[in-house]
Design a protein around this motif. Structure first.
Motif, short mmCIF file in Angstrom:
data_model
loop_
_atom_site.label_atom_id
_atom_site.label_comp_id
_atom_site.label_asym_id
_atom_site.label_seq_id
_atom_site.Cartn_x
_atom_site.Cartn_y
_atom_site.Cartn_z
N MET A 1 0.83 -1.17 0.00
CA MET A 1 0.00 0.00 0.00
C MET A 1 0.87 1.23 0.00
SD MET A 1 -1.79 0.98 3.59
CE MET A 1 -0.78 0.45 4.94
N PHE A 2 0.36 2.30 -0.56
CA PHE A 2 1.04 3.59 -0.52
C PHE A 2 0.46 4.43 0.61
CE2 PHE A 2 1.81 2.39 -4.90
CZ PHE A 2 3.08 2.87 -5.14
N GLU A 3 1.33 5.14 1.31
CA GLU A 3 0.91 6.09 2.35
C GLU A 3 1.41 7.47 1.93
OE1 GLU A 3 1.24 3.89 6.60
OE2 GLU A 3 3.09 4.70 5.79
N ILE A 4 0.60 8.48 2.13
CA ILE A 4 1.05 9.87 1.93
C ILE A 4 1.19 10.49 3.31
CG2 ILE A 4 0.48 12.13 0.99
CD1 ILE A 4 -1.07 10.72 -1.21
N LEU A 5 2.34 11.10 3.54
CA LEU A 5 2.64 11.70 4.84
C LEU A 5 3.13 13.12 4.65
CD1 LEU A 5 4.25 8.56 4.94
CD2 LEU A 5 3.52 9.09 7.22
N ARG A 6 3.05 13.89 5.73
CA ARG A 6 3.60 15.25 5.75
C ARG A 6 5.04 15.17 6.23
NH1 ARG A 6 2.12 20.22 5.13
NH2 ARG A 6 -0.04 20.78 5.02
N ALA A 7 5.92 15.86 5.52
CA ALA A 7 7.33 15.92 5.92
C ALA A 7 7.49 16.91 7.07
CB ALA A 7 8.18 16.35 4.73
N ASN A 8 8.47 16.67 7.92
CA ASN A 8 8.72 17.55 9.07
C ASN A 8 9.01 18.98 8.64
OD1 ASN A 8 8.35 15.49 10.91
ND2 ASN A 8 10.52 14.96 10.98
N ALA A 9 9.74 19.14 7.56
CA ALA A 9 10.12 20.47 7.09
C ALA A 9 9.08 21.08 6.16
CB ALA A 9 11.48 20.40 6.40
N GLY A 10 7.93 20.43 6.03
CA GLY A 10 6.89 20.90 5.13
C GLY A 10 6.87 20.06 3.86
N GLY A 11 5.76 20.06 3.19
CA GLY A 11 5.61 19.28 1.98
C GLY A 11 5.06 17.89 2.29
N ARG B 1 5.23 6.68 0.99
CA ARG B 1 5.95 5.44 1.30
C ARG B 1 5.19 4.29 0.68
NH1 ARG B 1 7.23 6.28 7.64
NH2 ARG B 1 5.00 6.00 7.77
N LEU B 2 5.91 3.32 0.16
CA LEU B 2 5.32 2.07 -0.32
C LEU B 2 5.61 1.02 0.74
CD1 LEU B 2 3.94 0.29 -2.42
CD2 LEU B 2 6.18 0.01 -3.52
N LYS B 3 4.55 0.40 1.27
CA LYS B 3 4.72 -0.59 2.33
C LYS B 3 4.29 -1.96 1.84
CE LYS B 3 4.79 1.65 6.54
NZ LYS B 3 4.26 1.67 7.89
N GLY B 4 5.00 -2.96 2.30
CA GLY B 4 4.67 -4.34 1.97
C GLY B 4 3.52 -4.86 2.81
N ALA B 5 3.07 -6.06 2.51
CA ALA B 5 1.96 -6.68 3.23
C ALA B 5 2.27 -6.85 4.72
CB ALA B 5 1.61 -8.03 2.61
N ASN B 6 3.56 -6.95 5.06
CA ASN B 6 3.97 -7.11 6.46
C ASN B 6 4.13 -5.77 7.17
OD1 ASN B 6 6.30 -6.15 5.29
ND2 ASN B 6 7.60 -7.81 5.98
N HIS C 1 10.54 4.94 -0.44
CA HIS C 1 9.86 6.21 -0.18
C HIS C 1 10.26 7.21 -1.24
CE1 HIS C 1 13.49 8.16 1.39
NE2 HIS C 1 13.76 6.97 1.90
N SER C 2 9.51 8.27 -1.33
CA SER C 2 9.74 9.27 -2.37
C SER C 2 10.56 10.43 -1.85
CB SER C 2 8.39 9.81 -2.86
OG SER C 2 7.80 10.64 -1.87
N VAL D 1 4.64 5.84 -10.42
CA VAL D 1 5.24 4.57 -10.00
C VAL D 1 4.32 3.41 -10.38
CG1 VAL D 1 5.93 3.18 -8.00
CG2 VAL D 1 6.60 5.57 -8.14
N LYS D 2 3.04 3.56 -10.14
CA LYS D 2 2.09 2.50 -10.50
C LYS D 2 2.11 2.23 -12.00
CE LYS D 2 -1.35 2.95 -6.83
NZ LYS D 2 -2.77 3.25 -6.57
N ARG D 3 2.27 3.26 -12.79
CA ARG D 3 2.24 3.13 -14.25
C ARG D 3 3.54 2.50 -14.77
NH1 ARG D 3 1.47 8.02 -15.05
NH2 ARG D 3 3.55 8.67 -15.63
N VAL D 4 4.68 2.90 -14.24
CA VAL D 4 5.97 2.51 -14.78
C VAL D 4 6.52 1.22 -14.17
CG1 VAL D 4 8.38 3.24 -15.03
CG2 VAL D 4 6.55 4.87 -15.37
#
Length: 56
Positions: free
Chosen positions: A1-11, A15-20, A26-27, A43-46
């Motif tokens: 699964m992909f997770e979208i997170l906020r960076a500490n410095a902004g933006g 992350r791409l996580k496995g089943a475990n 990460h990007s 990433v999903k496309r390529v």
């Protein structure tokens, strides 16, 4: 699964996580959430056709 997170410095980054639950990769930090979502779509496309370049 992909997770979208906020960076500490902004933006945002993803992350791409496995089943475990382990982080597989990460990007870079994007300036907007939409840009992070676009990165995930790329990433999903390529990835299914991306070659492996073994440099060992």
């Amino acid at each position: 699964m992909f997770e979208i997170l906020r960076a500490n410095a902004g933006g945002y980054f993803w992350r791409l996580k496995g089943a475990n639950g382990e982080t597989l990769c990460h990007s870079e930090v994007y300036t907007s959430k939409q840009a992070a979502e676009t990165g995930i779509a790329a990433v999903k496309r390529v990835a299914p056709t991306a070659p492996v370049n073994d440099r060992t």
